[in-house]
Enzyme design. Sequence first.
Site, PDB file in Angstrom:
ATOM      1  N   LYS A 111       0.867  -1.184   0.000  1.00 53.58           N
ATOM      2  CA  LYS A 111       0.000   0.000   0.000  1.00 53.58           C
ATOM      3  C   LYS A 111       0.891   1.217   0.000  1.00 53.58           C
ATOM      4  O   LYS A 111       2.027   1.160   0.477  1.00 53.58           O
ATOM      5  CB  LYS A 111      -0.891   0.023   1.250  1.00 53.58           C
ATOM      6  CG  LYS A 111      -2.150   0.829   1.064  1.00 53.58           C
ATOM      7  CD  LYS A 111      -3.193   0.026   0.325  1.00 53.58           C
ATOM      8  CE  LYS A 111      -4.479   0.781   0.135  1.00 53.58           C
ATOM      9  NZ  LYS A 111      -5.536  -0.111  -0.340  1.00 53.58           N
TER      10      LYS A 111
HETATM   11  P1  NAD Z   1     -13.062   7.156  -3.063  1.00 53.91           P
HETATM   12  O1  NAD Z   1     -12.063   8.215  -2.790  1.00 53.91           O
HETATM   13  O2  NAD Z   1     -13.508   6.943  -4.470  1.00 53.91           O
HETATM   14  O3  NAD Z   1     -14.370   7.395  -2.158  1.00 53.91           O
HETATM   15  C1  NAD Z   1     -14.321   7.522  -0.768  1.00 53.91           C
HETATM   16  C2  NAD Z   1     -15.698   7.937  -0.295  1.00 53.91           C
HETATM   17  O4  NAD Z   1     -15.711   7.954   1.147  1.00 53.91           O
HETATM   18  C3  NAD Z   1     -16.114   9.336  -0.739  1.00 53.91           C
HETATM   19  O5  NAD Z   1     -17.494   9.364  -1.000  1.00 53.91           O
HETATM   20  C4  NAD Z   1     -15.785  10.202   0.489  1.00 53.91           C
HETATM   21  O6  NAD Z   1     -16.570  11.392   0.540  1.00 53.91           O
HETATM   22  C5  NAD Z   1     -16.186   9.233   1.579  1.00 53.91           C
HETATM   23  N1  NAD Z   1     -15.559   9.540   2.869  1.00 53.91           N
HETATM   24  C6  NAD Z   1     -14.291   9.951   3.107  1.00 53.91           C
HETATM   25  N2  NAD Z   1     -14.110  10.156   4.425  1.00 53.91           N
HETATM   26  C7  NAD Z   1     -15.285   9.858   5.024  1.00 53.91           C
HETATM   27  C8  NAD Z   1     -15.753   9.870   6.358  1.00 53.91           C
HETATM   28  N3  NAD Z   1     -14.935  10.260   7.350  1.00 53.91           N
HETATM   29  N4  NAD Z   1     -17.036   9.496   6.590  1.00 53.91           N
HETATM   30  C9  NAD Z   1     -17.842   9.113   5.588  1.00 53.91           C
HETATM   31  N5  NAD Z   1     -17.473   9.092   4.302  1.00 53.91           N
HETATM   32  C10 NAD Z   1     -16.216   9.457   4.028  1.00 53.91           C
HETATM   33  O7  NAD Z   1     -12.447   5.797  -2.452  1.00 53.91           O
HETATM   34  P2  NAD Z   1     -12.826   4.300  -2.828  1.00 53.91           P
HETATM   35  O8  NAD Z   1     -11.847   3.826  -3.843  1.00 53.91           O
HETATM   36  O9  NAD Z   1     -14.290   4.188  -3.066  1.00 53.91           O
HETATM   37  O10 NAD Z   1     -12.446   3.558  -1.466  1.00 53.91           O
HETATM   38  C11 NAD Z   1     -13.348   3.459  -0.376  1.00 53.91           C
HETATM   39  C12 NAD Z   1     -12.900   2.335   0.532  1.00 53.91           C
HETATM   40  O11 NAD Z   1     -12.867   1.116  -0.210  1.00 53.91           O
HETATM   41  C13 NAD Z   1     -11.506   2.474   1.127  1.00 53.91           C
HETATM   42  O12 NAD Z   1     -11.484   1.879   2.403  1.00 53.91           O
HETATM   43  C14 NAD Z   1     -10.644   1.677   0.172  1.00 53.91           C
HETATM   44  O13 NAD Z   1      -9.427   1.243   0.774  1.00 53.91           O
HETATM   45  C15 NAD Z   1     -11.583   0.525  -0.121  1.00 53.91           C
HETATM   46  N6  NAD Z   1     -11.311  -0.223  -1.347  1.00 53.91           N
HETATM   47  C16 NAD Z   1     -11.229   0.401  -2.549  1.00 53.91           C
HETATM   48  C17 NAD Z   1     -11.022  -0.353  -3.690  1.00 53.91           C
HETATM   49  C18 NAD Z   1     -11.014   0.257  -5.062  1.00 53.91           C
HETATM   50  O14 NAD Z   1     -10.926  -0.515  -6.048  1.00 53.91           O
HETATM   51  N7  NAD Z   1     -11.107   1.557  -5.223  1.00 53.91           N
HETATM   52  C19 NAD Z   1     -10.835  -1.740  -3.597  1.00 53.91           C
HETATM   53  C20 NAD Z   1     -10.934  -2.351  -2.345  1.00 53.91           C
HETATM   54  C21 NAD Z   1     -11.185  -1.570  -1.239  1.00 53.91           C
END
Ligand code: NAD
Length: 422
Positions: A111
């Site tokens: 990461k």
């Molecule tokens: P992103 O940046 O596209 O979206 C994040 C979302 O969370 C946004 O809507 C943001 O406003 C919201 N957010 C941020 N801080 C917050 C808070 N304190 N309270 C509530 N909402 C909040 O990110 P993403 O890629 O969708 O990732 C989201 C989660 O999923 C993370 O934990 C990431 O590690 C995990 N994840 C992502 C992927 C991927 O392919 N993108 C894969 C596996 C896991």
Amino acid sequence: MSTIHTYDELKPLDMHNLQFDIAAERLNIQPWILEKIKHPRREFVVRFPMRYDDGRVELLTGYRVQHNTLRGPAKGGIRYHPQVDLDEVRALAALMTWKCAVANIPFGGAKGGVQCDPTSMSPQEVERLTRRYIWEISPFIGPDQDIPAPDVNTNPQVMAWIVDTYSVFRGHTCNSVVTGKPLELGGTLGRLTATAQGLAYVLEEAAKIRKISLSDATAAIQGFGNVGSNAAYILENDLGVKVIAVSDVHGGIYNPRGLSIRAVKDWVNRTGSVINYPDADTITNEELLVLPCDILVPAALENQITKKNAEKVQARIILEGANGPTTPFADEILEGNGILVIPDILANAGGVTVSYFEWVQNIQKLFWTESDVKAKLRMVMTKAFYDVYDLASREKVSMRTAAYMLAIERVAEAKILRGIFP
Ligand code: NAD
């Protein structure tokens, strides 16, 4: 959980280490191997000056942690967020090792991240930040070494800048250094929605087991980024689930009659947030987590369901889109209340699985159709789900502990087979 009091629930790395110990206790693996695979293989911390558009210069800190490379190159996303620190990156890197092992794809875990607030930056500033951070870690990444991908606040455009920076550094175009790229640069069909699609595939299996009819079910989803917004859309439109609440960093919206996710997405495109969406009531992120619903999808950040609120959670299934949203302390309470938690390292493995497909296509220089990608993704997710579910049933442990047991065993086996150098 004999040593539980020594862990701090607010620290993702402590929560990872506790969960690792809970699973490892049940396995017959030599202590030195457990000690080796629990902790990162190597860690890079880089400090660099960042020039903002107004001429201001600030020193930023970035990280890349390669947790494990026993089963293949390190793999994991890059996060830009003010909360990023070395311990958070270590925890998220470890989750990637276990996730790739649960999905049984030939990658280790990594990461990266930069501690910054990209939401207050211009696109040009984000580009400069990306290029400098990648230049700093360039010697340590590569298609056979360590392959970054998007995570919180990074997207296909950021991946495109990474391809360019790395290629300039190497002297030839090298698009297999990252996944989650735009299609024009060797990205794969289906990557943008892969994590959400994978969530939907495991949810279908979990619903069968819990005898929940998805077309009569309701869901609340925290986070409306890549994972949350696409999960909301797929749950509503492909599985017929009524999505009653969604949220982002600014707050949440709730309509017990169901939200039209297409309309909410349009609203977000126009206004930048889900809040003030006309056809819903306003709620907080904390309220969303404890709404009456069948399926709760945390898809934002770590440590959202803790011992403080776990008792109030009313969902029947928690489907972890985010990494580390539920602490082991909360897990105990949820399990006691009969709530099925489908853990991050299983539930959201769709993203890294399709990243693996993208990497394979880049190496073969041969591209698949979207239906190929989806069919292969369904196969991987369904197999992983039943590998974990069967182990959980046999060992009478939670799905999370079973997923960790399975992953730790697979990584430990790789160590045993490879032996010790020299
Ligand atoms: P992103 O940046 O596209 O979206 C994040 C979302 O969370 C946004 O809507 C943001 O406003 C919201 N957010 C941020 N801080 C917050 C808070 N304190 N309270 C509530 N909402 C909040 O990110 P993403 O890629 O969708 O990732 C989201 C989660 O999923 C993370 O934990 C990431 O590690 C995990 N994840 C992502 C992927 C991927 O392919 N993108 C894969 C596996 C896991």
